[in-house]
Design a protein around this motif. Structure first.
Motif, mmCIF file in Angstrom:
data_model
loop_
_atom_site.group_PDB
_atom_site.id
_atom_site.type_symbol
_atom_site.label_atom_id
_atom_site.label_comp_id
_atom_site.label_asym_id
_atom_site.label_seq_id
_atom_site.Cartn_x
_atom_site.Cartn_y
_atom_site.Cartn_z
ATOM 1 N N ALA A 103 -0.859 -9.166 6.789
ATOM 2 C CA ALA A 103 -2.130 -8.761 7.498
ATOM 3 C C ALA A 103 -1.815 -7.739 8.470
ATOM 4 C CB ALA A 103 -2.702 -9.897 8.227
ATOM 5 N N SER A 104 -0.515 -7.537 8.990
ATOM 6 C CA SER A 104 0.010 -6.427 9.891
ATOM 7 C C SER A 104 -0.173 -5.173 9.557
ATOM 8 C CB SER A 104 1.492 -6.825 10.338
ATOM 9 O OG SER A 104 1.954 -5.686 10.783
ATOM 10 N N ARG A 105 -1.069 -4.343 10.237
ATOM 11 C CA ARG A 105 -1.358 -3.188 9.725
ATOM 12 C C ARG A 105 0.002 -1.992 9.888
ATOM 13 N NH1 ARG A 105 -6.518 -1.948 12.404
ATOM 14 N NH2 ARG A 105 -7.978 -3.148 11.168
ATOM 15 N N PHE A 115 7.457 -14.035 15.064
ATOM 16 C CA PHE A 115 6.425 -13.385 15.768
ATOM 17 C C PHE A 115 5.587 -14.658 16.790
ATOM 18 C CE2 PHE A 115 6.277 -9.671 12.762
ATOM 19 C CZ PHE A 115 5.818 -8.807 13.671
ATOM 20 N N ASP A 116 5.461 -15.547 16.085
ATOM 21 C CA ASP A 116 4.873 -16.893 16.977
ATOM 22 C C ASP A 116 6.000 -17.286 18.176
ATOM 23 O OD1 ASP A 116 2.834 -16.951 14.989
ATOM 24 O OD2 ASP A 116 3.647 -18.413 13.871
ATOM 25 N N LYS A 117 6.995 -17.274 17.734
ATOM 26 C CA LYS A 117 8.063 -17.895 18.898
ATOM 27 C C LYS A 117 8.098 -16.705 20.081
ATOM 28 C CE LYS A 117 10.846 -21.055 16.262
ATOM 29 N NZ LYS A 117 11.987 -21.208 15.646
ATOM 30 N N GLY A 144 1.497 -13.126 2.211
ATOM 31 C CA GLY A 144 1.690 -13.705 3.449
ATOM 32 C C GLY A 144 1.059 -13.387 4.745
ATOM 33 N N GLY A 145 0.884 -14.293 5.469
ATOM 34 C CA GLY A 145 0.147 -13.978 6.806
ATOM 35 C C GLY A 145 0.541 -12.624 7.490
ATOM 36 N N VAL A 146 1.903 -12.196 7.514
ATOM 37 C CA VAL A 146 2.429 -11.102 8.102
ATOM 38 C C VAL A 146 1.991 -9.687 7.413
ATOM 39 C CG1 VAL A 146 4.491 -10.047 9.257
ATOM 40 C CG2 VAL A 146 4.341 -12.390 9.064
ATOM 41 N N THR A 180 -3.532 -14.226 4.705
ATOM 42 C CA THR A 180 -3.254 -15.373 5.179
ATOM 43 C C THR A 180 -3.797 -16.456 4.273
ATOM 44 O OG1 THR A 180 -5.371 -15.309 6.334
ATOM 45 C CG2 THR A 180 -3.261 -14.747 7.587
ATOM 46 N N ASP A 181 -3.351 -17.790 4.636
ATOM 47 C CA ASP A 181 -3.625 -18.739 3.621
ATOM 48 C C ASP A 181 -5.064 -18.990 3.228
ATOM 49 O OD1 ASP A 181 -0.788 -19.588 4.074
ATOM 50 O OD2 ASP A 181 -0.888 -21.135 4.983
ATOM 51 N N ASN A 182 -5.276 -19.423 2.035
ATOM 52 C CA ASN A 182 -6.342 -19.289 1.396
ATOM 53 C C ASN A 182 -6.499 -19.971 0.209
ATOM 54 O OD1 ASN A 182 -6.576 -17.407 -0.938
ATOM 55 N ND2 ASN A 182 -5.107 -16.422 0.421
ATOM 56 N N GLY A 230 0.795 -15.860 16.877
ATOM 57 C CA GLY A 230 1.674 -14.721 17.582
ATOM 58 C C GLY A 230 1.539 -13.378 16.883
ATOM 59 N N GLY A 231 1.457 -13.142 15.451
ATOM 60 C CA GLY A 231 1.544 -11.727 15.027
ATOM 61 C C GLY A 231 0.473 -11.066 15.211
ATOM 62 N N PRO A 232 -0.810 -11.494 15.226
ATOM 63 C CA PRO A 232 -2.086 -10.482 15.439
ATOM 64 C C PRO A 232 -1.859 -10.182 17.107
ATOM 65 C CG PRO A 232 -2.939 -12.663 14.806
ATOM 66 C CD PRO A 232 -1.193 -12.547 14.421
ATOM 67 N N ARG A 233 -1.431 -11.298 17.898
ATOM 68 C CA ARG A 233 -1.408 -10.893 19.391
ATOM 69 C C ARG A 233 -0.316 -10.093 19.852
ATOM 70 N NH1 ARG A 233 -4.131 -15.960 22.123
ATOM 71 N NH2 ARG A 233 -5.173 -16.715 20.230
ATOM 72 N N ILE A 234 0.839 -10.112 19.089
ATOM 73 C CA ILE A 234 1.983 -9.162 19.410
ATOM 74 C C ILE A 234 1.473 -7.576 18.713
ATOM 75 C CG2 ILE A 234 4.191 -8.232 18.502
ATOM 76 C CD1 ILE A 234 5.069 -11.158 19.185
ATOM 77 N N GLU A 235 0.692 -7.944 17.668
ATOM 78 C CA GLU A 235 0.323 -6.377 16.977
ATOM 79 C C GLU A 235 -0.620 -5.561 18.106
ATOM 80 O OE1 GLU A 235 -1.903 -6.370 13.357
ATOM 81 O OE2 GLU A 235 -0.461 -4.214 12.899
ATOM 82 N N ASN A 236 -1.441 -6.558 18.631
ATOM 83 C CA ASN A 236 -2.409 -6.011 19.784
ATOM 84 C C ASN A 236 -1.738 -5.216 20.854
ATOM 85 O OD1 ASN A 236 -4.979 -5.750 19.122
ATOM 86 N ND2 ASN A 236 -5.478 -8.130 19.324
ATOM 87 N N HIS A 255 2.501 -24.494 -6.125
ATOM 88 C CA HIS A 255 3.333 -24.026 -5.121
ATOM 89 C C HIS A 255 2.710 -23.119 -4.227
ATOM 90 C CE1 HIS A 255 7.109 -22.712 -3.419
ATOM 91 N NE2 HIS A 255 7.548 -23.517 -3.585
ATOM 92 N N HIS A 256 2.853 -23.165 -3.020
ATOM 93 C CA HIS A 256 1.970 -22.326 -2.136
ATOM 94 C C HIS A 256 2.683 -21.003 -2.118
ATOM 95 C CE1 HIS A 256 -0.024 -21.665 1.781
ATOM 96 N NE2 HIS A 256 1.003 -20.836 2.130
ATOM 97 N N MET A 257 3.838 -20.988 -2.118
ATOM 98 C CA MET A 257 4.458 -19.300 -2.024
ATOM 99 C C MET A 257 4.401 -18.750 -3.393
ATOM 100 S SD MET A 257 5.167 -19.473 0.948
ATOM 101 C CE MET A 257 6.028 -17.643 1.034
ATOM 102 N N SER A 316 5.589 -15.131 5.820
ATOM 103 C CA SER A 316 4.724 -15.981 6.453
ATOM 104 C C SER A 316 5.108 -16.644 7.586
ATOM 105 C CB SER A 316 4.049 -16.815 5.304
ATOM 106 O OG SER A 316 5.121 -17.790 5.014
ATOM 107 N N GLY A 317 4.294 -17.751 7.912
ATOM 108 C CA GLY A 317 4.896 -18.566 8.960
ATOM 109 C C GLY A 317 6.149 -19.202 8.826
ATOM 110 N N GLY A 318 6.306 -19.599 7.375
ATOM 111 C CA GLY A 318 7.440 -20.594 7.121
ATOM 112 C C GLY A 318 8.390 -19.800 5.978
ATOM 113 N N ALA A 322 9.835 -14.639 9.168
ATOM 114 C CA ALA A 322 9.049 -13.579 10.047
ATOM 115 C C ALA A 322 8.111 -13.738 10.908
ATOM 116 C CB ALA A 322 8.812 -12.279 9.007
ATOM 117 N N GLY A 323 7.081 -14.405 10.293
ATOM 118 C CA GLY A 323 5.803 -15.087 10.999
ATOM 119 C C GLY A 323 6.081 -15.949 12.125
ATOM 120 N N GLU A 324 7.203 -16.843 11.793
ATOM 121 C CA GLU A 324 7.744 -17.826 12.779
ATOM 122 C C GLU A 324 8.437 -16.835 14.047
ATOM 123 O OE1 GLU A 324 10.515 -20.145 10.919
ATOM 124 O OE2 GLU A 324 10.989 -21.543 12.657
#
Ligand code: KG4
Ligand code: ZN
Length: 366
Positions: free
Chosen positions: A295-297, A180-182, A291-293, A322-324, A193-199, A124-126, A150-152, A176-178
């Motif tokens: 990664a947010s500093r 950021f992406d939207k 989860g991917g979010v 992030t996913d691995n 979206g997450g890293p772009r918004i953080e930047n 299970h991914h989560m 994460s994104g989902g 939460a990630g979704e």
């Protein structure tokens, strides 16, 4: 002596050589792991094509996994100095995720397990995101409160021990990630979206716009349905409404950084407040992010500040946030050590139920 379901020797049970694949979304990844933590080979290939469309296109993702998977698996094996014959356990993400994408990794690993006559474990991914931090940090072990973002998914889970999960809260709508992406798409910042918004937020004022903090009121109590739950869809709409009015006034271009910073602050305020509530409620000694979010500093810093030494914060390195596939292998090593025997009849499911997860009786949401 208790019966051992696999019939394997104890050292093999505890330190099997696991080959795992992750292909639930837009990363094709393979990992070779010895036992739960010794990462010998790890390849992660991110698909770029989706940035053209502002989000993951399922059909493109599935095709890209097919094109990449042979090389990604070969790369992980090469890095580990192993071949398929050396692998004790095969594993793949079985869900949740995009069904076409999931099937690529799952079918590859099932075929390999069948050919090598070794167990195949569907993961299970989560649940795997819960294991990711401990690969790099030996102290990220139960008991802990996990914030999976994460994104989902967005989930607050009390992990008393591996395999037994008490769901305290989750999102009622967007993850939460979704969000950021939207919002990144609305602001024209691109994907993911997450890293772009953080930047963009770095140059913005996070008090410029007063966006709502959904499901966060100071008079809520643990018995309340929304005490630990999240909701991000209204916040996204509120950004959209503000963007439209700034556009009409011709002020949108000069407000992007402030919008990104104020939106990010609102999301992080909610994530931090609910995580601290979970910590008070469970009295757990540590928090593990996944989860991917994660990664947010900005999220890490805000949590650290909010904790103020009350508990330790364990954060995965960005590559394991992030996913691995390393996290899939680690979860597989745990289930194998516990006696899972393999399931060649397992299939991918977009809505795979989280094993061992029970909704907390105190935090009633539905
Ligand atoms: O766990 P993940 O790689 O994939 C899923 O299982 O969904 O998470 C991806 C999500 C995306 O929504 C992405 O925007 C978000 O993680 N993300 C971030 C950051 N880096 C990635 N969100 C906020 N800040 C970041 N720095
Ligand atoms: Zn994920």
């Amino acid at each position: 002596m208790p019966p051992r379901r696999t019939g394997a020797a104890p050292d093999l049970m505890e330190r099997p050589l696991v080959l795992a694949v992750e292909s639930s979304c837009d990363e094709t990844s393979a990992a070779v792991l010895r036992g739960p933590r010794e990462l010998l080979g790890h390849v992660i290939l991110s698909q770029d094509a989706h940035s053209l469309y502002g989000g993951v296109v399922p059909e493109i993702a599935a095709r890209a996994h097919i094109a990449a998977i042979d090389d990604v698996v070969a790369g992980a094996l090469r890095e580990a100095g192993a071949d398929l014959a050396a692998i004790d356990v095969f594993a793949a993400t079985a869900g949740p995720g995009l069904i076409g994408a999931l099937l690529v990794g799952l079918t590859w690993m099932k075929a390999a397990a069948w050919a090598r006559e070794r167990p195949f474990l569907p993961i299970h991914h989560m649940e795997a995101h819960l294991f990711a931090t401990a690969i790099a940090d030996p102290h990220a072990v139960p008991p802990f409160v996990a914030l999976l973002v994460s994104g989902g998914h967005t989930m607050l889970i009390h992990v008393r021990e591996w395999g037994t999960y008490e769901l305290l809260g989750e999102t009622r709508d967007d993850a939460a990630g979704e969000a950021f992406d939207k919002v990144a798409k609305i602001l024209g910042l691109g994907y993911p979206g997450g890293p772009r918004i953080e930047n963009a937020a770095r140059e913005g004022d996070d008090t410029a716009f007063d966006f709502p903090r959904p499901m966060l009121a100071t008079n809520q109590r643990p018995e309340d349905a929304d005490y630990f739950d999240f909701s991000f869809s209204g916040l996204k709409t509120s950004v959209l409404t503000r963007v439209r009015s700034l556009e009409r006034e011709g002020k949108l271009g000069s407000s992007i950084h402030d919008l990104a910073a104020s939106f990010q602050r609102a999301v992080i305020d909610v994530l931090v407040a609910k995580t601290l509530r979970a910590l008070d409620w469970t009295r757990a000694p540590r928090i593990v992010l996944g989860g991917g979010v994660a990664a947010s500093r900005s999220l890490r810093t805000a949590l650290d500040d909010g904790l103020n030494g009350r508990a330790t914060l364990h954060v995965p390195p960005p590559r394991l946030a992030t996913d691995n596939a390393a996290m899939i292998a680690s979860a597989a090593a745990f289930h194998f050590a516990r006696g899972a025997t393999g399931a060649l009849d397992a299939t991918a499911r977009a809505d795979l139920p989280f094993p061992g997860l029970e909704r907390s009786r105190t935090a009633r949401s539905r």
